[in-house]
Enzyme design. Structure first.
Site, PDB file in Angstrom:
ATOM      1  N   ARG A  62      -0.378  -1.568  -1.776  1.00 29.61           N
ATOM      2  CA  ARG A  62      -1.837  -1.598  -1.982  1.00 29.61           C
ATOM      3  C   ARG A  62      -2.354  -0.270  -2.513  1.00 29.61           C
ATOM      4  NH1 ARG A  62      -4.019  -4.955   3.333  1.00 29.61           N
ATOM      5  NH2 ARG A  62      -3.100  -6.957   2.760  1.00 29.61           N
ATOM      6  N   ARG A  68      -9.129  -0.237  -2.672  1.00 26.16           N
ATOM      7  CA  ARG A  68     -10.450   0.138  -2.168  1.00 26.16           C
ATOM      8  C   ARG A  68     -10.586   1.574  -1.701  1.00 26.16           C
ATOM      9  NH1 ARG A  68     -11.067  -4.620   2.044  1.00 26.16           N
ATOM     10  NH2 ARG A  68      -8.802  -4.271   2.131  1.00 26.16           N
ATOM     11  N   ASP A  96      -2.553 -11.011  -6.948  1.00 21.75           N
ATOM     12  CA  ASP A  96      -2.642 -11.563  -5.600  1.00 21.75           C
ATOM     13  C   ASP A  96      -1.482 -12.522  -5.403  1.00 21.75           C
ATOM     14  OD1 ASP A  96      -4.618 -11.818  -3.158  1.00 21.75           O
ATOM     15  OD2 ASP A  96      -3.879 -13.838  -3.574  1.00 21.75           O
ATOM     16  N   ARG A 115     -15.079  -2.406  -9.131  1.00 19.73           N
ATOM     17  CA  ARG A 115     -15.329  -3.622  -8.347  1.00 19.73           C
ATOM     18  C   ARG A 115     -16.826  -3.957  -8.328  1.00 19.73           C
ATOM     19  NH1 ARG A 115     -14.352  -2.910  -2.154  1.00 19.73           N
ATOM     20  NH2 ARG A 115     -16.235  -1.694  -2.530  1.00 19.73           N
ATOM     21  N   TYR A 117      -1.297 -20.095   3.914  1.00 17.94           N
ATOM     22  CA  TYR A 117      -2.629 -20.047   3.327  1.00 17.94           C
ATOM     23  C   TYR A 117      -3.086 -21.432   2.879  1.00 17.94           C
ATOM     24  CZ  TYR A 117      -3.143 -14.946   3.157  1.00 17.94           C
ATOM     25  OH  TYR A 117      -3.300 -13.621   3.490  1.00 17.94           O
TER      26      TYR A 117
END
Length: 354
Positions: free
Chosen positions: A28, A32, A78, A41, A155
Site C-alpha cells: 500500500r 492515503r 484493487d 483523490r 467479498y
C-alpha cells in the site's frame, strides 16, 4: 542477455540470486499517507476511476517511486478489478469499502459466470504495466498483484467486508459444493489474470489472500490452499521464471501451509518473529516482511532498530524487506522517507559491528 546491473535489485533477490542488501518496498505504498495522493483523490473521488484510468493509475503508482525510490513499484489497482470481467459487478465506496450487489449465493449465479478475457475486459492493465516498465527502467522491479480465490469469494459472497465471514463460512460448512464450484472458477480466472499481468510487464506478482487467516488450519487446507495451488500451478506452467509472492493477514498459524502453495516467497505479517518464520518455512522458501506498520510512528532510532532487527533475523538471502501489512494512512511521510533511506543503506550499516 541482460547483465547483472541491468536486472533490478528486487527481481534478483526474488529469484534467489545474491544481492548486497535486501530490496525494499511497502505494501500500500501508493495511497492515503501521501499528500499528493490525497490531492488527486479529492479531484477524482471514484476509486475505480483512479485505478482503471491509465493516466491516473500510472501517476499514483509512480508517486512513491518519485518520492522514495523503493526497489519495487506496484500496480495501483484493487483485488476485485477482474470480477466484472467474469460477470460480477462491484463498487468501492469511500470509508465503506467494496460493495457487491447482488452477492453470489447460488449455483445458478455461479453457472452464469464466464471465463475472464482480460484483453477485452481489462485493457487498461496493459497500458499501466507497460508504461510503468518504461518509466522505472532498471531502477526498480514492477510488481503486479491479484486477490486469491478464497478472499475474492469472501467479498463476492458476503457482498462487502465482514468481521466474522459468517455467510461464506455457512456456505462452506452447509453447501460446500456451491463454494467449491465458485472457487474453481475464480482460481482459473485469477491464473489467466496473473499471466496477463506478466505478459503486460509485471516482473513479480503478489497474491493477496487477505482473509484466509480467518480460516482454521483444517479449513484453510480445504477452501484456500488447493485454490492457491491451482492458480500458481497454472501460472508456473507458462511463466516458470516469474517469482510469485503469497500474503495472508493473520497467518501465524498457517505459515508452513503457505509454503505448500507453490509461491516462491511467503510474505510474513508482524505477528511472527522473523527468525521463527525462517525456521518454520525452511531455506528453500523466500520471505518478505515483516515490520509492524505502527513502528513507523516511532522515533527514527526506533525505526532503525526495528529495521535492523528484522533484516538480521531474515538474513540476506531471498529476503524482500517490507512491512507486515500496508502502510497506515496517518503515517508521517518523513518517517516513510527515513524507512526507505535506512533500508537502502543496509549493505553499509549491517557491516558495522553491533
Amino acid at each position: 542477455m541482460a547483465t547483472l546491473s541491468q536486472v533490478p535489485h528486487l527481481l534478483r533477490a526474488a529469484r534467489g540470486e545474491k544481492v548486497d542488501r535486501p530490496p525494499v518496498w511497502m505494501m500500500r505504498q501508493a495511497g492515503r499517507y501521501m499528500k499528493v495522493y490525497r490531492d488527486l483523490r479529492d479531484k477524482y473521488p471514484s476509486f475505480r476511476e483512479r485505478s482503471e484510468n491509465p493516466d491516473l493509475a500510472i501517476e499514483i503508482s509512480l508517486q512513491p517511486f518519485r518520492a522514495f525510490q523503493p526497489d519495487g513499484v506496484i500496480l495501483f489497482s484493487d483485488i476485485l478489478t477482474p470480477l466484472p470481467g467474469m460477470g460480477i459487478p462491484f463498487d468501492i465506496v469511500e470509508s465503506r469499502g467494496p460493495i457487491i450487489d447482488p452477492p453470489i449465493r447460488s449455483m445458478e449465479q455461479i453457472e452464469q459466470l464466464h471465463a475472464l478475457d482480460p484483453e477485452t475486459s481489462l485493457p487498461f492493465i496493459r497500458t499501466i504495466l507497460q508504461t510503468l516498465r518504461q518509466e522505472v527502467g532498471n531502477q526498480a522491479t514492477v510488481l503486479g498483484f491479484v486477490g486469491a480465490p478464497w478472499t475474492l469469494a469472501a467479498y463476492a459472497i458476503e457482498g462487502k467486508s465482514s468481521k466474522d465471514y459468517a455467510v461464506i463460512k455457512r456456505m462452506a460448512f452447509s453447501a460446500p459444493q456451491i463454494l467449491h464450484a465458485f472457487l474453481e472458477k475464480l482460481a482459473d480466472a485469477i491464473a489467466i489474470y496473473v499471466r496477463y499481468q506478466i505478459d503486460c510487464g509485471a516482473q513479480v506478482v503478489q497474491m493477496f489472500d487477505s482473509w484466509a487467516g480467518q480460516l482454521s488450519p483444517q479449513d484453510y487446507d480445504v477452501f484456500a490452499l488447493p485454490y492457491q495451488q491451482r492458480v500458481f500451478r497454472q501460472v508456473k506452467a507458462t511463466h516458470p521464471d516469474t517469482p510469485l509472492i503469497l500474503y495472508i493477514n493473520g497467518s501465524a498459524g498457517i505459515l508452513e501451509r503457505m509454503a505448500q502453495s507453490g509461491a516462491d516467497i511467503v510474505s510474513v505479517d508482524w505477528t511472527v518473529d522473523m527468525a521463527d518464520a525462517r525456521r518454520r518455512l525452511g531455506s528453500e522458501v523466500g520471505v518478505q516482511g515483516n515490520m509492524d506498520p505502527c513502528a513507523l510512528f516511532g522515533s527514527q532510532d526506533f525505526i532503525r532498530d526495528r529495521i535492523f532487527d528484522t533484516v538480521r533475523k531474515a538474513g540476506n538471502h531471498r529476503h524482500i524487506f517490507n512491512l507486515g501489512h500496508g502502510v497506515l494512512p496517518s503515517t508521517p511521510e518523513e518517517n516513510v522517507a527515513f524507512f526507505f533511506e535506512t533500508a537502502k543503506q543496509l549493505d553499509k550499516l549491517l557491516a558495522m559491528p553491533v
